[in-house]
Design an enzyme around this catalytic site. Structure first.
Site, mmCIF file in Angstrom:
data_model
loop_
_atom_site.group_PDB
_atom_site.id
_atom_site.type_symbol
_atom_site.label_atom_id
_atom_site.label_comp_id
_atom_site.label_asym_id
_atom_site.label_seq_id
_atom_site.Cartn_x
_atom_site.Cartn_y
_atom_site.Cartn_z
ATOM 1 N N CYS A 155 2.210 11.840 -13.103
ATOM 2 C CA CYS A 155 2.230 13.396 -13.273
ATOM 3 C C CYS A 155 2.216 14.179 -11.804
ATOM 4 O O CYS A 155 3.012 15.134 -11.635
ATOM 5 C CB CYS A 155 1.045 13.706 -14.117
ATOM 6 S SG CYS A 155 -0.765 13.593 -13.275
ATOM 7 N N HIS A 175 -4.810 15.648 -14.773
ATOM 8 C CA HIS A 175 -3.282 15.794 -14.980
ATOM 9 C C HIS A 175 -2.901 17.075 -14.516
ATOM 10 O O HIS A 175 -3.757 18.108 -14.535
ATOM 11 C CB HIS A 175 -3.268 15.658 -16.587
ATOM 12 C CG HIS A 175 -1.738 15.578 -17.127
ATOM 13 N ND1 HIS A 175 -0.957 14.455 -16.601
ATOM 14 C CD2 HIS A 175 -1.033 16.141 -17.738
ATOM 15 C CE1 HIS A 175 0.240 14.745 -17.153
ATOM 16 N NE2 HIS A 175 0.206 15.759 -17.895
ATOM 17 N N HIS A 230 6.166 17.637 -17.595
ATOM 18 C CA HIS A 230 5.124 16.778 -17.189
ATOM 19 C C HIS A 230 5.725 15.386 -17.131
ATOM 20 O O HIS A 230 6.540 15.053 -17.878
ATOM 21 C CB HIS A 230 3.817 16.971 -17.514
ATOM 22 C CG HIS A 230 3.590 16.525 -19.203
ATOM 23 N ND1 HIS A 230 2.514 16.107 -19.341
ATOM 24 C CD2 HIS A 230 4.401 16.875 -20.202
ATOM 25 C CE1 HIS A 230 2.439 15.834 -20.631
ATOM 26 N NE2 HIS A 230 3.713 16.466 -21.335
#
Length: 157
Positions: A71, A121, A133
């Site tokens: 990520c 994240h 993402h």
């Protein structure tokens, strides 16, 4: 003497033919801070395009591209290609951004997912409640609806 006080004397010395050139060249003197904000907006837009161009790239923990990403590797890579430097991890990236509320988020802002005070994240806001993402092992870079309201937003400077 301030920049605004200097303008009349500069215009007098420049002559009429150069007034337009001087006004364009000196715009930064008249609107301090506008250039860096505009530059950041251009970089965010470019980073969003870069992330979208990586659609389908596989997730790999610790990867920073150009063919595989985790990520924060995707956000780091995308902003680097847009001329902005970010630290490596999602938590470090959160600490490096200017925090903005959900009501003031813009396309290209970073979306941070957290548990309590721990960021785990990150993605890039694409508008309309969606983000680009690289989600997890076995998945690929994709555009996805933000599935929770428990997110923070950060603007890359």
């Amino acid at each position: 003497m301030t920049a605004l006080n200097r303008v009349p004397s500069l215009l007098t010395r420049a002559g009429t033919a150069s007034v337009l050139s001087l006004a364009v060249a000196g715009a930064g003197l008249l609107v301090p801070g506008a250039a860096p904000e505009a530059s950041a907006a251009v970089a965010s837009s470019k980073a969003l395009q870069v992330a979208a161009s990586k659609k389908g790239a596989p997730y790999k923990w610790g990867a920073t591209g150009p063919h595989r990403f985790d990520c924060s590797g995707l956000t780091l890579y995308s902003f680097k290609r847009a001329g902005k430097k970010l630290p490596r991890t999602a938590a470090q990236q959160y600490n490096k951004t200017r925090h903005v509320s959900g009501a003031h988020r813009k396309r290209g802002d970073l979306v941070f997912f957290h548990s309590g005070r721990s960021v785990y994240h990150v993605g890039i806001y694409a508008g309309k409640g969606r983000m680009w993402h690289s989600p997890k092992t076995g998945a690929v870079v994709r555009l996805e609806k933000i599935w929770t309201k428990s997110v923070w937003y950060g603007r890359v400077r």
